[in-house]
Design a protein around this motif. Structure first.
Motif, PDB file in Angstrom:
ATOM      1  N   LYS A 144       0.850  -1.181   0.000  1.00 65.31           N
ATOM      2  CA  LYS A 144       0.000   0.000   0.000  1.00 65.31           C
ATOM      3  C   LYS A 144       0.893   1.241   0.000  1.00 65.31           C
ATOM      4  O   LYS A 144       2.046   1.172   0.433  1.00 65.31           O
ATOM      5  N   ALA A 148      -0.838   5.630   3.387  1.00 62.40           N
ATOM      6  CA  ALA A 148      -1.978   4.806   3.801  1.00 62.40           C
ATOM      7  C   ALA A 148      -1.587   3.915   4.976  1.00 62.40           C
ATOM      8  O   ALA A 148      -2.383   3.711   5.910  1.00 62.40           O
ATOM      9  N   ILE A 149      -0.372   3.393   4.952  1.00 62.95           N
ATOM     10  CA  ILE A 149       0.107   2.569   6.061  1.00 62.95           C
ATOM     11  C   ILE A 149       0.284   3.435   7.306  1.00 62.95           C
ATOM     12  O   ILE A 149      -0.066   3.023   8.426  1.00 62.95           O
ATOM     13  N   THR A 151      -1.426   6.026   8.079  1.00 62.63           N
ATOM     14  CA  THR A 151      -2.777   6.267   8.605  1.00 62.63           C
ATOM     15  C   THR A 151      -3.261   5.063   9.409  1.00 62.63           C
ATOM     16  O   THR A 151      -3.860   5.218  10.485  1.00 62.63           O
ATOM     17  N   ASP A 152      -2.996   3.852   8.907  1.00 62.70           N
ATOM     18  CA  ASP A 152      -3.373   2.634   9.639  1.00 62.70           C
ATOM     19  C   ASP A 152      -2.678   2.582  10.997  1.00 62.70           C
ATOM     20  O   ASP A 152      -3.294   2.210  12.012  1.00 62.70           O
ATOM     21  N   ILE A 153      -1.403   2.947  11.040  1.00 61.81           N
ATOM     22  CA  ILE A 153      -0.652   2.933  12.294  1.00 61.81           C
ATOM     23  C   ILE A 153      -1.239   3.948  13.277  1.00 61.81           C
ATOM     24  O   ILE A 153      -1.450   3.651  14.463  1.00 61.81           O
ATOM     25  N   ASN A 155      -4.293   5.188  13.364  1.00 60.49           N
ATOM     26  CA  ASN A 155      -5.626   4.757  13.811  1.00 60.49           C
ATOM     27  C   ASN A 155      -5.509   3.664  14.861  1.00 60.49           C
ATOM     28  O   ASN A 155      -6.288   3.629  15.833  1.00 60.49           O
ATOM     29  N   TRP A 156      -4.551   2.768  14.683  1.00 57.52           N
ATOM     30  CA  TRP A 156      -4.324   1.688  15.653  1.00 57.52           C
ATOM     31  C   TRP A 156      -3.888   2.262  16.999  1.00 57.52           C
ATOM     32  O   TRP A 156      -4.377   1.839  18.049  1.00 57.52           O
ATOM     33  N   CYS A 254       5.990  -3.918  12.284  1.00 59.68           N
ATOM     34  CA  CYS A 254       6.136  -3.207  11.012  1.00 59.68           C
ATOM     35  C   CYS A 254       7.126  -3.966  10.137  1.00 59.68           C
ATOM     36  O   CYS A 254       8.335  -3.907  10.353  1.00 59.68           O
ATOM     37  N   ALA A 271      -1.208  -6.546  15.838  1.00 61.66           N
ATOM     38  CA  ALA A 271      -1.430  -5.890  14.544  1.00 61.66           C
ATOM     39  C   ALA A 271      -0.174  -6.030  13.695  1.00 61.66           C
ATOM     40  O   ALA A 271       0.933  -6.140  14.219  1.00 61.66           O
ATOM     41  N   PHE A 273       1.721  -4.326  10.162  1.00 55.49           N
ATOM     42  CA  PHE A 273       1.727  -3.260   9.167  1.00 55.49           C
ATOM     43  C   PHE A 273       2.791  -3.589   8.127  1.00 55.49           C
ATOM     44  O   PHE A 273       3.978  -3.684   8.448  1.00 55.49           O
TER      45      PHE A 273
END
Length: 340
Positions: A144, A148-149, A151-153, A155-156, A254, A271, A273
């Motif tokens: 990705k 975008a990654i 943003t995922d981090i 949000n987590w 990560c 999680a 990433f």
């Protein structure tokens, strides 16, 4: 006609220039593509590298005979013209261009084609022969976009804060950690780091790199200091007693390997990433084609799959056995042990 670069039991060797590139056994003269431990081994008599790699080599290998140059600067080793070009893998990572009697070979080292805003943009270098890595040389690996990654981090981390948990991000101390810092600095001013990452951070900032401020995890810090905060630690710290002080915490790994869910389960991560410092399948293909190389040698990773695909596409390719790839394990160093 003899090869400009030969594949030996010590590493990639240029007979005409009498030097090696990322040798895994001690030699007299070694060009180093970057400072990860699988490409920068101790014991060489002379080290040549990019100027941004030099501080990290000094940290990891100590005092040695070092020489550094900038990107696109040329020097001659006997009658061989050598220059370094951006690889985009980590800070200072370079491809090595070797020219002799009108023929050009390029050794990629490790690389990625997306510009991470820190490591420099990958520069395709036209050549006759290209030696490429293939760490993620399978079609299933498709990254990705970095933002975008990130943003995922973020949000987590936010969801962990709502649950009253500390967010522990696992990232290699050189390369990945600096990118993760960039991702989380936008949402928190308190970023705690393991000693190995602290040491790397200090060397990079002293060398002039502008990185977010961090706080070193020490035994004197109270457990309450970490509640709901962000901690960045290397893979070797995961699952060790060092982690207990952060409870309750959630672990996010990560790594490009997180693209495959089974890897996340095996790491017991909460999680995953898929943030990688290596090119994905499409990146590898784009890089190879951009060089215009007539011959490609594929090193560490999924050599057989990637080289077979290149041959099917009409690009002559072969596999080469090397000893690269071990930085994915990132061995425990003395500073890390002191923090446990």
């Amino acid at each position: 006609m003899p090869s400009i670069i030969e594949f030996t039991d010590k590493g990639l060797y240029c007979p005409a220039g009498q030097f090696y590139i990322d040798p895994w056994k001690p030699v007299d003269k070694a060009f180093i593509t970057h400072a990860h431990s699988d490409h920068a081994k101790p014991g060489n008599k002379y080290y040549l590298c990019h100027r941004d790699t030099l501080p990290m080599l000094q940290l990891r290998l100590g005092d040695n005979h070092y020489q550094s140059i900038g990107w696109n600067e040329s020097l001659y080793m006997n009658e061989v013209k050598v220059s370094l070009h951006p690889a985009g893998h980590i800070i200072g990572s370079s491809q090595v261009r070797v020219e002799h009697k009108g023929e050009v070979w390029v050794v990629s080292g490790d690389y990625k084609t997306e510009n991470d805003g820190i490591s420099g943009a990958f520069e395709p270098v036209p050549c006759n022969t290209f030696i490429t890595e293939s760490t993620f040389g399978l079609p299933i690996y498709h990254w990705k976009p970095q933002e975008a990654i990130y943003t995922d981090i973020r949000n987590w981390i936010h969801s962990n804060q709502l649950a009253g948990k500390t967010s522990v991000l696992i990232a290699y101390s050189l390369g990945k950690a600096q990118r993760v810092l960039k991702a989380v600095a936008e949402i928190t001013g308190n970023i705690f780091v393991h000693g190995a990452i602290w040491n790397t951070h200090q060397v990079l900032t002293q060398a002039g790199w502008r990185l977010p401020d961090v706080i070193r995890v020490t035994p004197e810090l109270p457990k309450e200091a970490f509640k709901g905060q962000v901690v960045i630690a290397p893979p070797s710290a995961d699952g060790t007693p060092w982690m207990r002080r952060f409870a309750p915490y959630s672990v996010g790994v990560c790594s490009g390997w997180m693209q495959v869910r089974g890897h996340q389960r095996r790491r017991n991560a909460d999680a995953g990433f898929a943030l990688s410092d290596h090119a994905d399948w499409n990146g590898l293909l784009e890089a190879v084609k951009a060089t215009g190389a007539e011959k490609v040698f594929v090193t560490h990773g999924f050599q057989s799959v990637f080289s077979r695909y290149l041959n099917e596409q009409g690009i002559a390719a072969g596999e080469v056995k090397t000893e690269y790839g071990a930085e994915e394990e990132e061995a425990v160093t003395e500073p890390e042990k002191a923090d446990e």
